[in-house]
Design an enzyme around this catalytic site. Structure first.
Site, short mmCIF file in Angstrom:
data_model
loop_
_atom_site.label_atom_id
_atom_site.label_comp_id
_atom_site.label_asym_id
_atom_site.label_seq_id
_atom_site.Cartn_x
_atom_site.Cartn_y
_atom_site.Cartn_z
CB VAL A 118 -0.78 -0.13 0.88
CG1 VAL A 118 -1.26 1.54 1.26
CG2 VAL A 118 -1.67 -1.41 0.89
CG ASP A 119 2.60 3.26 -3.07
OD1 ASP A 119 3.61 2.29 -2.45
OD2 ASP A 119 2.44 2.44 -3.37
#
Length: 292
Positions: A4-5
């Protein structure tokens, strides 16, 4: 965390309850920031504008930039921009609090109602009638702690009698967190009143509508597959994520219990669930769990 960014966080029940910050949240947000994660905060509460929510974050000791905050009052204004409402020359009638009006002012869309109609009563004596402005082209219904019969009647007359008048809801949440002591009737109760007297379904601009995530994706060039939606509600937050191709995490720090999540009657399943976002940095054995 490695997959996840970007995290999109709901606010009520995730970051705070009512006006009380959930313990451990500042430290968790600092750790996510140190890891280079982008964070955005999306709330269905329309009582404040983005500027108003910035003040709330500041008051709780959270240094969050205004451009990272998206309220449903902002979503309502963004929707009117998208549909070029201003070019129609029409006005907006508002059921709601200061947030909606502040956002409409920023895009120069004329409006009235809202806090200005607090305490008003229509003439309901013999021959009594309520005259409405024929130039109202949209009614926006947001959470309103001063909802009254005058506002309901004005809204239904605009929607039922003004040709082409659009019925817009900031959200349809059944309950909300006004305080940390109990749940309170949410904007679904206000929207339900207008649905009941017009027979019309509103255009919903808050979660789980795709409008806000589409705005984020387009304006900020975000990759949906690297975004995780984090919230405490199945029917808005988790649905918002699953319907829009995002990863989802349900936290149990708000309105949803583990019992409700795992019950056979529940049809909305997040990718993961946890007690709170503080579990991101707990031992894997006691942190976030797969929901299915």
């Amino acid at each position: 965390l490695n997959d996840v960014d970007v995290f999109i966080f709901d606010c009520d029940g995730v970051i705070w309850r009512g006006d009380s910050l959930i313990p451990g949240i500042p430290e968790t947000l600092d750790k996510l920031k140190a890891l280079g994660k982008k964070m955005y905060f999306v709330t269905n509460n329309s009582t404040k504008s983005r500027a108003g929510y910035k003040k709330k974050f500041d008051g709780l000791g959270l240094d969050i930039p205004a451009e990272a905050i998206f309220s449903s009052s902002f979503a309502a204004a963004a929707y009117l921009e998208l549909t070029k409402f201003k070019e129609s020359g029409k006005k907006v009638y508002v059921i709601g609090e200061v947030g909606i009006g502040e956002e409409l002012d920023l895009i120069d869309v004329p409006w009235f109602g809202g806090p200005g109609d607090k305490g008003k009563e229509p003439d309901m004596g013999p021959g009594g009638r309520l005259e409405v402005d024929e130039d109202v082209g949209a009614v926006i219904v947001g959470f309103d702690r001063n909802i009254n019969y005058y506002k309901i009647q004005y809204a239904q007359l605009c929607i039922n009698e003004n040709e082409g008048c659009e019925f817009i809801a900031t959200n349809c949440d059944a309950v909300t967190h006004l305080t940390d002591a109990q749940e309170w009737a949410g904007n679904g109760s206000m929207v339900g009143a207008i649905k009941g007297c017009t027979g019309q379904e509103p255009t919903v601009v808050g979660k789980p509508s795709p409008l806000m995530v589409d705005y984020l994706e387009e304006k900020l060039s975000l990759d949906k597959s690297r975004i995780c939606m984090v919230g405490d509600r199945l029917d808005t937050d988790v649905l918002f994520g699953t319907d829009n191709g995002l990863r989802t995490l349900l936290v149990l720090s708000g309105v949803t219990t583990e019992e409700k999540l795992l019950s056979p009657e529940n049809t909305i399943t997040p990718d993961y669930y946890a007690d709170s976002i503080n579990d991101f940095f707990m031992d894997a054995k006691v942190g976030a769990k797969k929901a299915a």
